[in-house]
Design a protein around this motif. Structure first.
Motif, mmCIF file in Angstrom:
data_model
loop_
_atom_site.group_PDB
_atom_site.id
_atom_site.type_symbol
_atom_site.label_atom_id
_atom_site.label_comp_id
_atom_site.label_asym_id
_atom_site.label_seq_id
_atom_site.Cartn_x
_atom_site.Cartn_y
_atom_site.Cartn_z
ATOM 1 N N LEU A 1 -7.400 -1.384 11.181
ATOM 2 C CA LEU A 1 -7.433 -2.819 11.487
ATOM 3 C C LEU A 1 -7.321 -3.648 10.215
ATOM 4 C CD1 LEU A 1 -7.733 -5.023 13.609
ATOM 5 C CD2 LEU A 1 -10.214 -4.877 13.313
ATOM 6 N N ALA A 2 -8.058 -3.275 9.175
ATOM 7 C CA ALA A 2 -7.981 -4.013 7.909
ATOM 8 C C ALA A 2 -6.570 -3.952 7.339
ATOM 9 C CB ALA A 2 -8.987 -3.456 6.908
ATOM 10 N N THR A 3 -5.902 -2.826 7.513
ATOM 11 C CA THR A 3 -4.536 -2.672 6.995
ATOM 12 C C THR A 3 -3.552 -3.536 7.763
ATOM 13 O OG1 THR A 3 -5.057 -0.412 6.324
ATOM 14 C CG2 THR A 3 -2.723 -0.999 6.509
ATOM 15 N N ILE A 4 -3.662 -3.538 9.077
ATOM 16 C CA ILE A 4 -2.778 -4.366 9.901
ATOM 17 C C ILE A 4 -2.938 -5.838 9.530
ATOM 18 C CG2 ILE A 4 -2.346 -5.145 12.273
ATOM 19 C CD1 ILE A 4 -3.260 -2.250 13.118
ATOM 20 N N ALA B 1 -4.169 4.014 0.722
ATOM 21 C CA ALA B 1 -5.420 3.266 0.608
ATOM 22 C C ALA B 1 -6.504 3.856 1.506
ATOM 23 C CB ALA B 1 -5.178 1.808 0.995
ATOM 24 N N ASP B 2 -7.733 3.654 1.098
ATOM 25 C CA ASP B 2 -8.887 4.061 1.892
ATOM 26 C C ASP B 2 -9.379 2.842 2.670
ATOM 27 O OD1 ASP B 2 -10.992 5.438 2.973
ATOM 28 O OD2 ASP B 2 -12.275 5.269 1.199
ATOM 29 N N LEU B 3 -8.586 2.426 3.650
ATOM 30 C CA LEU B 3 -8.890 1.258 4.466
ATOM 31 C C LEU B 3 -8.870 1.653 5.934
ATOM 32 C CD1 LEU B 3 -6.622 -1.476 2.815
ATOM 33 C CD2 LEU B 3 -9.114 -1.312 2.628
ATOM 34 N N SER C 1 -4.971 6.894 3.598
ATOM 35 C CA SER C 1 -5.305 8.255 3.172
ATOM 36 C C SER C 1 -5.820 9.125 4.302
ATOM 37 C CB SER C 1 -6.326 8.197 2.029
ATOM 38 O OG SER C 1 -7.457 7.442 2.401
ATOM 39 N N ASN C 2 -6.463 8.534 5.293
ATOM 40 C CA ASN C 2 -7.082 9.355 6.345
ATOM 41 C C ASN C 2 -6.755 8.828 7.744
ATOM 42 O OD1 ASN C 2 -8.730 11.272 4.693
ATOM 43 N ND2 ASN C 2 -9.650 9.365 3.967
ATOM 44 N N PHE C 3 -5.550 8.318 7.927
ATOM 45 C CA PHE C 3 -5.205 7.717 9.217
ATOM 46 C C PHE C 3 -4.958 8.779 10.280
ATOM 47 C CE2 PHE C 3 -1.830 6.279 12.156
ATOM 48 C CZ PHE C 3 -2.575 5.328 12.841
ATOM 49 N N LEU D 1 0.826 -1.221 0.000
ATOM 50 C CA LEU D 1 0.000 0.000 0.000
ATOM 51 C C LEU D 1 0.852 1.259 0.000
ATOM 52 C CD1 LEU D 1 -2.616 -1.121 2.699
ATOM 53 C CD2 LEU D 1 -2.603 -1.623 0.245
ATOM 54 N N LEU D 2 2.006 1.188 -0.666
ATOM 55 C CA LEU D 2 2.936 2.312 -0.687
ATOM 56 C C LEU D 2 2.987 3.023 -2.037
ATOM 57 C CD1 LEU D 2 5.792 0.688 1.413
ATOM 58 C CD2 LEU D 2 4.419 2.673 2.085
ATOM 59 N N ARG D 3 2.240 2.543 -3.030
ATOM 60 C CA ARG D 3 2.152 3.295 -4.295
ATOM 61 C C ARG D 3 1.087 4.373 -4.188
ATOM 62 N NH1 ARG D 3 -1.110 3.555 -8.537
ATOM 63 N NH2 ARG D 3 -2.325 1.735 -7.882
ATOM 64 N N GLU D 4 -0.029 4.009 -3.624
ATOM 65 C CA GLU D 4 -1.131 4.952 -3.454
ATOM 66 C C GLU D 4 -1.747 4.702 -2.085
ATOM 67 O OE1 GLU D 4 -5.300 6.241 -5.693
ATOM 68 O OE2 GLU D 4 -4.084 4.581 -6.457
#
Length: 346
Positions: A29-32, A24-26, A55-57, A19-22
């Protein structure tokens, strides 16, 4: 064996899956869970790692996961502290026990632990930390009352390896961290451990870090004999080869972008797993630069590769130490990303 994948092709696949190119809108928890854990020796590292990927962390997003026990900090892959979801903690921790057991009998404290019944020590330690969460050294002092001929730090270190200890809040919080106070994962989460299948570990590793060799997966996990698992999964996987001819495995539907895909500047925290998840790390960092990872320096990715380290100064600005000479346009892109991180840290 399939098509040869260049180093740049492997780099683009890794950057995409991490998730380092763009951004993410996640959810956090879903990212971890997608990343299958994040290195967390430094308590604030996962916050920067999530900021670079989402994007909004907000820091509060991760703090809430730790406080509500949806995510935990626990000793896992390679015997290091990782931030993982509660479900992954219960499923992964049993797989690390063999490695941690070996460390007790062959590590730096082995001689000073000789003659102890480790199961007895672990059971006594479990009662202590489940009754009152403590740091391992403090728990060792209470164990010393039963084993007075042993050093409390050594007894505490034995607990670190023999028990599935989680570091509970405020440790790991952004706004108010603290000492590493521990209890067992079963006590904290109210559920027993249940080892996830090794096949699931390999598939999720590939989704986050592939395409990869068997040795890559073993390097990331600290597990051995994964070749047997890859062979069992072979009908479900696709294969490629590295430029050196080594076999790579991957999921058929996983993204493998064009090797010329343009990439933004990204700032990584200390010990980010992207730098530690392969036996051959040249897909993201040159061999002669591994010292910056081992030394725990946060790194800068330009065009997908480590070209600099960064740090926060006393004046709360971001300082960059370049390992490569970059054109001014790239340096400006790095400066802009540093400004965004500074503003986010606030």
């Amino acid at each position: 064996m399939g098509t040869t994948l260049s180093r740049d092709a492997l780099n683009r696949a890794l950057i995409e899956r991490q998730l380092l190119r763009e951004r993410a809108d996640l959810s956090a928890l879903a990212t971890i869970e997608h990343l299958f854990g994040m290195q967390a020796q430094e308590p604030k590292s996962p916050y920067v790692g999530l900021w670079s990927r989402l994007s909004n962390f907000r820091p509060e997003d991760l703090e809430e996961l730790l406080i509500s026990r949806q995510a935990v900090r626990i000793l896992l892959m390679r015997g290091t502290i990782h931030l993982v979801s509660a479900n992954d903690a219960l499923g992964l921790r049993p797989h690390t026990q063999l490695k941690l057991d070996r460390e007790v009998t062959s590590g730096p404290f082995a001689k000073r632990l000789q003659g102890l019944d480790f199961d007895e020590v672990a059971e006594a330690g479990r009662k202590i930390v489940e009754d009152t969460p403590l740091g391992t050294a403090d728990a060792g002092k209470l164990l010393q009352q039963r084993w007075p001929d042993r050093e409390h730090t050594v007894l505490g270190n034995a607990l670190r390896n023999k028990l599935p200890l989680v570091q509970i809040p405020p440790r790991g919080l952004w706004h108010k961290s603290g000492r590493a106070i521990c209890t067992t994962v079963e006590h904290w989460l109210g559920r027993p451990q249940q080892a996830m299948p090794r096949e699931e570990i390999v598939l999720r590793y590939l989704r986050a870090f592939g395409p990869s060799t068997v040795m890559d997966a073993q390097q990331w996990s600290g597990l051995t004999r994964l070749g047997e698992v890859f062979e069992k999964l072979r009908p479900e996987l696709v294969t490629f080869r590295t430029e050196a001819g080594k076999e790579l495995f991957d999921l058929p539907d996983a993204p493998r972008p064009d090797p010329d895909t343009p990439l933004p500047v990204r700032l990584l925290p200390e010990f980010d797993n992207i730098l530690l998840a392969h036996a051959d790390r040249r897909r993201v960092i040159a061999d002669d630069r591994l010292g910056v990872v081992i030394g725990g320096k946060p790194t800068v990715l330009v065009d997908g590769y480590v070209v600099a380290t960064w740090s926060i100064t006393k004046e709360r600005t971001i300082s960059v130490d370049y390992l490569d000479k970059l054109p001014k346009s790239r340096q400006k892109a790095v400066a802009d990303e540093c400004d965004r991180l500074r503003d986010w840290i606030g």
